[in-house]
Scaffold this motif. Structure first.
Motif, mmCIF file in Angstrom:
data_model
loop_
_atom_site.group_PDB
_atom_site.id
_atom_site.type_symbol
_atom_site.label_atom_id
_atom_site.label_comp_id
_atom_site.label_asym_id
_atom_site.label_seq_id
_atom_site.Cartn_x
_atom_site.Cartn_y
_atom_site.Cartn_z
ATOM 1 N N GLU A 33 27.626 34.355 39.200
ATOM 2 C CA GLU A 33 28.717 34.956 39.979
ATOM 3 C C GLU A 33 28.579 36.481 40.039
ATOM 4 O OE1 GLU A 33 33.611 34.926 40.148
ATOM 5 O OE2 GLU A 33 32.588 34.816 38.209
ATOM 6 N N LEU A 34 28.296 37.105 38.881
ATOM 7 C CA LEU A 34 28.149 38.560 38.874
ATOM 8 C C LEU A 34 27.002 38.994 39.780
ATOM 9 C CD1 LEU A 34 28.695 41.290 36.496
ATOM 10 C CD2 LEU A 34 26.292 41.037 37.146
ATOM 11 N N ILE A 35 25.871 38.287 39.682
ATOM 12 C CA ILE A 35 24.710 38.668 40.500
ATOM 13 C C ILE A 35 25.020 38.476 41.984
ATOM 14 C CG2 ILE A 35 22.289 38.157 41.012
ATOM 15 C CD1 ILE A 35 21.925 37.428 38.048
ATOM 16 N N GLN A 36 25.681 37.373 42.334
ATOM 17 C CA GLN A 36 25.979 37.118 43.753
ATOM 18 C C GLN A 36 26.973 38.132 44.320
ATOM 19 O OE1 GLN A 36 27.217 33.057 43.359
ATOM 20 N NE2 GLN A 36 25.132 32.363 42.984
ATOM 21 N N ASN A 37 27.918 38.608 43.479
ATOM 22 C CA ASN A 37 28.931 39.568 43.949
ATOM 23 C C ASN A 37 28.529 41.013 43.711
ATOM 24 O OD1 ASN A 37 30.643 37.509 44.719
ATOM 25 N ND2 ASN A 37 31.578 37.357 42.693
ATOM 26 N N TYR A 38 27.318 41.212 43.230
ATOM 27 C CA TYR A 38 26.904 42.541 42.775
ATOM 28 C C TYR A 38 27.016 43.586 43.890
ATOM 29 C CZ TYR A 38 24.179 46.115 40.391
ATOM 30 O OH TYR A 38 23.774 47.274 39.810
ATOM 31 N N GLU A 39 26.492 43.247 45.056
ATOM 32 C CA GLU A 39 26.488 44.206 46.162
ATOM 33 C C GLU A 39 27.905 44.561 46.595
ATOM 34 O OE1 GLU A 39 24.147 44.810 50.400
ATOM 35 O OE2 GLU A 39 23.993 42.919 49.333
ATOM 36 N N ALA A 40 28.786 43.563 46.629
ATOM 37 C CA ALA A 40 30.157 43.791 47.094
ATOM 38 C C ALA A 40 30.974 44.623 46.107
ATOM 39 C CB ALA A 40 30.841 42.445 47.328
ATOM 40 N N LYS A 41 30.684 44.485 44.811
ATOM 41 C CA LYS A 41 31.554 45.113 43.807
ATOM 42 C C LYS A 41 30.977 46.357 43.137
ATOM 43 C CE LYS A 41 34.286 41.144 42.233
ATOM 44 N NZ LYS A 41 34.641 40.360 41.035
ATOM 45 N N ARG A 42 29.667 46.546 43.202
ATOM 46 C CA ARG A 42 29.024 47.507 42.299
ATOM 47 C C ARG A 42 29.439 48.957 42.513
ATOM 48 N NH1 ARG A 42 23.298 49.412 44.162
ATOM 49 N NH2 ARG A 42 23.587 49.463 46.401
ATOM 50 N N ASN A 43 29.949 49.305 43.701
ATOM 51 C CA ASN A 43 30.293 50.697 43.978
ATOM 52 C C ASN A 43 31.716 51.078 43.610
ATOM 53 O OD1 ASN A 43 27.985 52.086 44.963
ATOM 54 N ND2 ASN A 43 28.020 50.753 46.752
ATOM 55 N N PHE A 44 32.487 50.126 43.111
ATOM 56 C CA PHE A 44 33.903 50.396 42.868
ATOM 57 C C PHE A 44 34.186 50.401 41.371
ATOM 58 C CE2 PHE A 44 33.337 48.492 47.024
ATOM 59 C CZ PHE A 44 33.964 49.449 47.832
ATOM 60 N N PRO A 45 34.411 51.575 40.813
ATOM 61 C CA PRO A 45 34.489 51.677 39.351
ATOM 62 C C PRO A 45 35.629 50.900 38.722
ATOM 63 C CG PRO A 45 35.052 53.785 40.391
ATOM 64 C CD PRO A 45 34.513 52.901 41.461
ATOM 65 N N ALA A 46 36.703 50.604 39.487
ATOM 66 C CA ALA A 46 37.821 49.848 38.910
ATOM 67 C C ALA A 46 37.508 48.360 38.802
ATOM 68 C CB ALA A 46 39.086 50.064 39.745
ATOM 69 N N LYS A 47 36.497 47.902 39.559
ATOM 70 C CA LYS A 47 36.143 46.477 39.531
ATOM 71 C C LYS A 47 35.130 46.211 38.429
ATOM 72 C CE LYS A 47 37.078 45.451 44.351
ATOM 73 N NZ LYS A 47 36.531 45.303 45.685
ATOM 74 N N ASN A 48 35.259 45.060 37.823
ATOM 75 C CA ASN A 48 34.322 44.713 36.753
ATOM 76 C C ASN A 48 33.076 44.085 37.393
ATOM 77 O OD1 ASN A 48 33.307 44.359 34.244
ATOM 78 N ND2 ASN A 48 34.543 42.585 33.729
ATOM 79 N N GLY A 49 32.291 44.935 38.070
ATOM 80 C CA GLY A 49 31.196 44.385 38.873
ATOM 81 C C GLY A 49 29.811 44.761 38.416
ATOM 82 N N THR A 50 29.714 45.451 37.266
ATOM 83 C CA THR A 50 28.382 45.814 36.773
ATOM 84 C C THR A 50 28.026 44.946 35.570
ATOM 85 O OG1 THR A 50 29.284 47.587 35.399
ATOM 86 C CG2 THR A 50 28.531 48.192 37.595
ATOM 87 N N SER A 51 26.733 44.842 35.292
ATOM 88 C CA SER A 51 26.253 43.863 34.309
ATOM 89 C C SER A 51 26.326 44.353 32.865
ATOM 90 C CB SER A 51 24.795 43.530 34.618
ATOM 91 O OG SER A 51 23.998 44.694 34.428
ATOM 92 N N ARG A 52 26.440 45.672 32.670
ATOM 93 C CA ARG A 52 26.351 46.281 31.325
ATOM 94 C C ARG A 52 24.998 45.986 30.662
ATOM 95 N NH1 ARG A 52 31.116 48.775 29.257
ATOM 96 N NH2 ARG A 52 32.579 48.868 30.989
ATOM 97 N N LEU A 53 23.993 45.805 31.489
ATOM 98 C CA LEU A 53 22.655 45.498 30.965
ATOM 99 C C LEU A 53 21.964 46.718 30.354
ATOM 100 C CD1 LEU A 53 20.600 43.261 33.442
ATOM 101 C CD2 LEU A 53 20.916 42.897 30.993
ATOM 102 N N GLY A 54 22.383 47.931 30.774
ATOM 103 C CA GLY A 54 21.652 49.158 30.421
ATOM 104 C C GLY A 54 21.204 49.280 28.974
#
Length: 433
Positions: free
Chosen positions: A209-230
């Protein structure tokens, strides 16, 4: 111990499974002693409560406990690596030392010194590619020159990947080749001079789900859309091969391309180690930075009077994380609104970010300053107010981190955007002409 052993030296690869160098060591003819060194050269620069050191220590203890159930253990040392090896050759009959490649300038010099010492003692030093899919000169232009623009590098990377054998290294069947010895040296956090950090490195999320929604959510800091993989890629608690496999399985190009950005910056650092301290485009070292220490302090504290900039800095200070979109804005603000040298910002991020990785950090800071590879033209200057409209329209992120932004106590804007923009353009033009 007279029986010859091989050593596997853990560094940026803190996992037992799908670890290339560890796998090759276990397949060798001698019993294997896994080892980690808390390096004085790195530790001496850190505060005594550092979430990254706590994370490394906890990860090693978990790995140790896993191995002790059935197999062996991990020897943990602290000191300068060369001194540790001088003691190890006295204590053990070492046939070979195995480890995985590292690409940062300090690591390359350290490994050269260790390799020379081991050779003098008739001990082999074997290293393997593990933290990237492609490294060094593996993705270059037809004439052998490195790519310095991301898009052609990415296209070439993907082309090369089509014929690449993405092997997962299954260590489990070979773990019985570990030195059967549970009394290898161990160290507590206090033994290495640190306290448990109140900040925690978050687990990563790479659900379909995170990977599929990544493009839609990744630019919005309030959304929990990043993987925290760093941090997990940084310390190798996750395998890059498995992450690329996931990205391909979910057919998400954007998520995949973020992983390729990481390798782009790593090969840039390897080809151009001077970029750690010098602008990739030399003319940019002519910029007359203002370097106002009081203004830098306000930026660090998240007290610039620009809520989205302040939210990012406060999030960083409190959690060790900052959303990628906001990183671009706070970096641009420091370099272009305040005319403070990108190296100051890079050093602050190095101290605070849990996912600090020299290649990406230097690459991204040079990008926002306009001095790096593939950077935007210097006259593109983010407007910190219109960025709110684009990426935090409902002020969710700002309200989380700057709850005082509408109160009388909230600081005035430290510099007017229009004035700062014109001052920046003038300073850059003067330096570049």
């Amino acid at each position: 111990m007279n029986e010859p052993i091989n050593i596997f030296w853990f560094r940026r690869d803190l996992r037992l499974d799908d670890n290339h160098g560890f796998y090759e060591t276990l397949k060798g003819d001698c019993p294997v002693m896994p080892m980690f060194i808390f390096d004085n050269e790195i530790l001496d620069k850190l505060p005594e409560e550092d979430a990254r050191v706590t994370f490394i220590h906890d990860t090693l203890q978990n790995m140790r406990a896993t191995l002790q159930k059935d197999y062996g253990s991990i020897a943990i040392y602290k000191g300068n690596p060369i001194d540790v090896y001088k003691n190890l050759v006295k204590e053990y009959n070492i046939n070979a030392v195995y480890t995985n490649h590292d690409y940062e300038p300090y690591a390359l010099n350290r490994d050269k010194e260790i390799e020379t010492f081991l050779k003098e003692n008739s001990i082999q030093f074997k290293t393997f590619k593990d933290q990237v899919i492609f490294e060094k000169n593996e993705v270059v232009k037809n004439d052998g020159d490195p790519y310095v623009v991301y898009t052609p590098y990415m296209k070439s990377w993907k082309e090369k990947f089509k014929s690449y054998n993405l092997e997962i290294f299954d260590t489990k069947p070979h773990l019985n080749n570990l030195v059967q010895h549970s009394h290898l040296p161990n160290l507590s956090l206090s033994d290495i001079g640190f306290k448990t950090s109140s900040q925690k490195i978050e687990p990563y999320t790479v659900t379909p789900e995170l990977i599929q929604n990544y493009e839609a959510k990744r630019n919005f800091p309030a959304k929990n859309g990043t993987s925290r993989l760093g941090p997990h890629l940084r310390f190798g608690t996750v395998s890059i091969r498995k992450m690329v496999k996931k990205a391909i399985a979910e057919k998400n190009e954007i998520f995949w391309q973020e992983l390729i950005w990481r390798e782009f910056f790593m090969q840039i650092l390897w080809h151009f180690p001077d970029t750690v301290t010098k602008s990739f485009k030399p003319k940019y070292d002519n910029i007359k930075w203002r370097n106002n220490e009081q203004e830098f302090k306000l930026w660090c504290q998240g007290k610039t009077g620009y809520p989205l900039v302040d939210a990012g800095m406060r999030e960083l200070n409190e959690t060790g994380f900052m959303h990628n979109r906001v990183r671009m804005l706070v970096g641009s603000f420091l370099c272009k609104h305040l005319l403070i040298d990108w190296r100051w910002g890079e050093a602050y991020f190095a101290e605070k970010l849990h996912d600090y990785d020299m290649a990406s950090n230097v690459g991204n800071w040079q990008w926002v300053a306009g001095s790096g590879v593939d950077a935007a033209p210097y006259f593109r200057i983010f407007n910190p107010t219109t960025q709110i409209e684009k990426f935090d329209r409902d002020l969710e992120y700002i309200k989380t981190w700057v709850p005082d932004f509408q109160e009388l106590t909230y600081p005035n804007k430290m510099v007017d955007h229009k004035f700062a923009r014109e001052r920046c353009l003038e300073a850059y033009k003067t330096a570049l002409n």
